[in-house]
Design a protein around this motif. Structure first.
Motif, mmCIF file in Angstrom:
data_model
loop_
_atom_site.group_PDB
_atom_site.id
_atom_site.type_symbol
_atom_site.label_atom_id
_atom_site.label_comp_id
_atom_site.label_asym_id
_atom_site.label_seq_id
_atom_site.Cartn_x
_atom_site.Cartn_y
_atom_site.Cartn_z
ATOM 1 N N ASP A 25 0.707 -1.062 0.036
ATOM 2 C CA ASP A 25 -0.023 0.002 0.153
ATOM 3 C C ASP A 25 0.844 1.456 -0.112
ATOM 4 O O ASP A 25 0.250 2.473 -0.161
ATOM 5 C CB ASP A 25 -0.825 0.007 1.259
ATOM 6 C CG ASP A 25 -2.137 -0.961 1.092
ATOM 7 O OD1 ASP A 25 -2.606 -1.442 2.266
ATOM 8 O OD2 ASP A 25 -2.245 -1.564 -0.105
ATOM 9 N N ASP A 26 2.367 1.133 0.267
ATOM 10 C CA ASP A 26 2.964 2.467 0.556
ATOM 11 C C ASP A 26 3.360 3.037 -1.058
ATOM 12 O O ASP A 26 3.849 3.954 -1.158
ATOM 13 C CB ASP A 26 4.582 2.016 0.875
ATOM 14 C CG ASP A 26 4.566 2.310 2.458
ATOM 15 O OD1 ASP A 26 5.519 1.785 3.120
ATOM 16 O OD2 ASP A 26 3.487 2.973 2.943
ATOM 17 N N PHE A 27 3.002 2.206 -2.141
ATOM 18 C CA PHE A 27 3.141 2.701 -3.404
ATOM 19 C C PHE A 27 1.833 3.347 -3.996
ATOM 20 O O PHE A 27 0.866 2.545 -4.131
ATOM 21 C CB PHE A 27 3.824 1.575 -4.576
ATOM 22 C CG PHE A 27 5.196 1.411 -4.404
ATOM 23 C CD1 PHE A 27 5.976 2.362 -4.940
ATOM 24 C CD2 PHE A 27 5.558 0.610 -3.320
ATOM 25 C CE1 PHE A 27 7.384 2.034 -4.891
ATOM 26 C CE2 PHE A 27 6.864 0.501 -3.107
ATOM 27 C CZ PHE A 27 8.046 1.144 -3.837
ATOM 28 N N ASN A 62 8.829 13.882 -5.235
ATOM 29 C CA ASN A 62 7.411 12.809 -5.111
ATOM 30 C C ASN A 62 7.037 13.734 -3.864
ATOM 31 O O ASN A 62 7.311 13.840 -2.715
ATOM 32 C CB ASN A 62 7.863 11.880 -4.749
ATOM 33 C CG ASN A 62 6.312 10.881 -4.172
ATOM 34 O OD1 ASN A 62 5.361 11.392 -4.657
ATOM 35 N ND2 ASN A 62 6.684 9.905 -3.570
ATOM 36 N N ARG A 63 5.840 14.842 -4.172
ATOM 37 C CA ARG A 63 5.132 15.353 -2.974
ATOM 38 C C ARG A 63 4.330 14.491 -2.163
ATOM 39 O O ARG A 63 3.707 14.806 -1.016
ATOM 40 C CB ARG A 63 4.380 16.476 -3.562
ATOM 41 C CG ARG A 63 5.314 17.519 -4.436
ATOM 42 C CD ARG A 63 6.304 18.085 -3.702
ATOM 43 N NE ARG A 63 7.078 19.298 -4.404
ATOM 44 C CZ ARG A 63 8.381 20.038 -3.925
ATOM 45 N NH1 ARG A 63 8.469 19.660 -3.010
ATOM 46 N NH2 ARG A 63 8.819 20.659 -4.700
ATOM 47 N N ALA A 64 3.825 13.169 -2.653
ATOM 48 C CA ALA A 64 2.760 12.435 -2.005
ATOM 49 C C ALA A 64 3.339 11.762 -0.800
ATOM 50 O O ALA A 64 4.676 11.808 -0.557
ATOM 51 C CB ALA A 64 2.335 11.179 -3.059
ATOM 52 N N ARG A 100 10.557 7.738 -2.563
ATOM 53 C CA ARG A 100 9.764 7.242 -1.540
ATOM 54 C C ARG A 100 8.850 8.733 -1.453
ATOM 55 O O ARG A 100 9.192 9.788 -1.870
ATOM 56 C CB ARG A 100 10.767 7.310 -0.285
ATOM 57 C CG ARG A 100 11.557 5.966 -0.284
ATOM 58 C CD ARG A 100 12.496 5.961 0.841
ATOM 59 N NE ARG A 100 13.471 4.763 0.733
ATOM 60 C CZ ARG A 100 14.139 4.215 1.837
ATOM 61 N NH1 ARG A 100 14.516 5.217 2.864
ATOM 62 N NH2 ARG A 100 14.735 3.135 1.831
ATOM 63 N N GLY A 101 7.906 8.277 -0.370
ATOM 64 C CA GLY A 101 7.111 9.643 -0.174
ATOM 65 C C GLY A 101 7.665 10.789 0.407
ATOM 66 O O GLY A 101 8.555 10.745 1.225
#
Length: 472
Positions: A25-27, A62-64, A100-101
Motif C-alpha cells: 500500500d506504500d506505493f 515526489n510530493r505524495a 519514497r514519499g
C-alpha cells in the motif's frame, strides 16, 4: 506449550501479512500523484562544440505521502545530443525508478554538440520524459552551441590578428614571441582553460571599444550558483605575463578577470620606453594581485582594479601615471589583509636600491575598500603624488597629498554579500564633481560606458563618470 507456540506463530503470520500489506500500500497508483521538478526547462549557457557541457542537475520530487514508481525515464529524441544519469545510473532509458514519499532524486544532464556549419549560435533541444501512473510529464532541455577556435601550446611568431567571429579557447599556453605582434579586435572572447596563460615577449595590442570590450576570462560560462556565474571564482586561469624585453603594449576596453596572478609586468629597469598602457579597462578577481609591476613604465587611464587576495595593485619602483582610476577590494573568498595599493621602493635606501626609485602620479582617483588604502601613509620626500584622490584613511593634505578627500566613502553600488561588484557611484557620492578637469585628456575623455567625463564640467573621481538617473 504447543498451544502457546501455535498462537505465537499465528500472531507472527498476521504481523507478516500486515507488513506486506503496508509495503504494497506504500506505493500510490493514483494518476493525481505526479512528479514535481526543480525547473520545467533545463537550459545550458553557451556550449562550445566538441567540448561538452558542465553537468547540470535536475531535482525530481515526489510530493505524495506514499512512494511512487516511475515506470520509465527516457529522452524524447532517439538520437539525442544529451546524456542523462538517473539516481546514480547512466544510460538512455530507465525503468521502475522509485521515489519514497515526500522524497526526491537527482537527474544529471550533459550535452555534447558537434560543430555547426557557421559561426552563429545554434539551438539544440530535447526533453526528459517521465511516465508515472500513466501520466506523461516532460522537462525541456536546451543548449546553444557555438563553434570555437582552440589553441593548444600556441606560439605566435609573426604578426597575428584575433577577430571576434568565434570565441578563442586557450589550452595550456599562448606565447607571443619576440618580434611578433598580437592584435586583438573589439568584441573578442579570449577564454582560458584551467592553468592556461598568456605570455608576451613581443607586443600585445588588445584594443576594444565601448560596448565591445575584449573578454579575457576562464572558459567556464555556466553558473556556480543559481544566477551567479563562474566569474566570481578567482584562479580559473593563470593570467598574463609581460616579459622584460617587451615594450609598447596596449590594453584598451579589456575586461580581464578570474586569474591566479593577474597581469604581471616583469622588471626591465628601462624607463625610457612605455612598457604598457591601460585605458578604460577592468582588471579584477585575482588570487594574488590584479596588476603587479616591477621597475617598469606603466600607465593607466580610466581603469578599475578590484578584488584580489593581496594588493589589488602592487608597484615596485618604476614610473607611473594613474588618472581617473578606481582601486577597490571586496574580495569574496578571504578578508583582504594587504592594502589596496602597495607602493614599494620610493626612497633611497629601500630594498633593491640599485633599481630606479618610483615616480608616480595618482590623479582624480578613488582608493577605497575593505582594507587600508595604501601601505605608505607618509609619502614625504618621494616622487609619488596623489592629487584629487578619495581615500578611506584619515589624514590631511601636504606636499604629496593635494586636494584629497580624506575618510570619505565613494558610495559604490557594490554589495559583496550579493556578489554584486559595481564601482559606479550612487547619487550622494562625494566623488561626483570632485575631479580636476585639467587631468582629463582626449583619449580617455569618455569612460568605459562611453560617458563624457566633462559633460558636467568637473569629472567624477574614479573610472566611471556619474550619470544622473533619468526622471520618469
Amino acid at each position: 506449550m504447543r498451544q502457546m507456540r501455535f498462537l505465537l506463530l499465528t500472531l507472527l503470520g498476521f504481523v507478516g501479512l500486515i507488513v506486506t500489506s503496508c509495503i504494497e500500500d506504500d506505493f500510490t497508483t493514483s494518476s493525481s500523484d505526479i512528479l514535481s521538478f526543480s525547473t520545467d526547462t533545463l537550459s545550458f549557457d553557451t556550449v562550445f562544440t566538441d567540448l561538452g557541457t558542465p553537468t547540470a542537475r535536475l531535482k525530481v520530487y515526489n510530493r505524495a505521502k506514499k512512494s511512487v514508481n516511475i515506470s520509465s525515464v527516457t529522452l524524447r529524441e532517439p538520437s539525442s545530443r544529451f546524456a542523462i544519469n538517473v539516481d546514480g545510473q547512466s544510460g538512455t532509458s530507465f525503468h521502475d525508478v522509485e521515489i519514497r514519499g515526500e522524497d526526491s532524486i537527482f537527474v544529471f544532464v550533459e550535452c555534447l554538440l558537434p560543430p555547426s556549419p557557421d559561426n552563429a549560435p545554434l539551438l539544440t533541444s530535447d526533453a526528459i520524459v517521465f511516465m508515472t501512473n500513466g501520466v506523461r510529464q516532460e522537462v525541456e532541455l536546451e543548449a546553444w552551441g557555438r563553434n570555437v577556435t582552440r589553441l593548444r601550446d600556441a606560439r605566435i611568431t609573426s604578426d597575428t590578428r584575433f577577430t571576434a567571429e568565434r570565441p578563442i579557447v586557450v589550452f595550456d599556453s599562448l606565447i607571443v614571441e619576440k618580434g611578433a605582434r598580437l592584435t586583438i579586435d573589439p568584441g573578442v572572447q579570449l577564454l582560458f582553460h584551467d592553468k592556461a596563460s598568456l605570455t608576451v615577449r613581443g607586443t600585445l595590442e588588445a584594443v576594444g571599444a565601448p560596448g565591445r570590450m575584449i573578454d579575457m576570462r576562464g572558459d567556464r560560462l555556466d553558473n556556480v550558483l543559481p544566477d551567479v556565474g563562474y566569474d566570481i571564482l578567482a584562479g580559473q586561469w593563470e593570467g598574463i605575463d609581460i616579459a622584460p624585453g617587451s615594450f609598447g603594449n596596449r590594453m584598451e576596453y579589456v575586461d580581464m578577470r578570474s586569474t591566479v596572478h593577474g597581469l604581471r609586468v616583469d622588471s626591465c629597469a628601462d624607463l625610457s620606453r612605455e612598457k604598457l598602457v591601460l585605458v578604460n579597462s577592468w582588471l579584477h578577481n585575482s588570487q594574488q594581485s590584479a596588476l603587479s609591476v616591477r621597475y617598469a613604465r606603466v600607465s593607466a587611464y580610466g581603469c578599475c582594479f578590484s578584488e584580489a587576495a593581496g594588493h589589488v595593485v602592487e608597484l615596485y619602483g618604476g614610473s607611473h601615471d594613474f588618472i581617473q582610476c578606481t582601486f577597490s577590494n571586496y574580495y569574496l573568498f578571504a578578508a583582504p589583509w594587504q592594502s589596496i595599493v602597495g607602493l614599494y621602493h620610493l626612497l633611497p635606501g629601500s630594498d633593491m636600491s640599485d633599481q630606479p626609485l618610483m615616480s608616480a602620479g595618482f590623479d582624480n582617483c578613488i582608493i577605497y575598500g575593505m582594507s587600508t588604502d595604501i601601505n605608505e601613509p607618509d609619502l614625504s620626500g618621494s616622487q609619488v603624488f596623489m592629487r584629487n584622490v578619495l581615500l578611506r584613511s584619515e589624514g590631511k593634505d601636504d606636499d604629496n597629498f593635494i586636494n584629497c578627500l580624506w575618510n570619505a566613502d565613494p558610495l559604490f553600488y557594490t554589495v559583496r554579500e550579493d556578489y554584486l561588484f559595481n564601482y559606479r557611484v550612487r547619487p550622494d557620492s562625494p566623488a561626483i564633481g570632485a575631479g580636476n578637469p585639467t587631468w582629463v585628456q582626449a583619449f580617455f575623455r569618455y569612460d568605459m560606458d562611453g560617458v563624457d567625463r566633462l559633460s558636467e564640467g568637473s569629472p567624477t573621481l574614479g573610472a566611471y563618470q556619474y550619470v544622473p538617473p533619468k526622471e520618469e
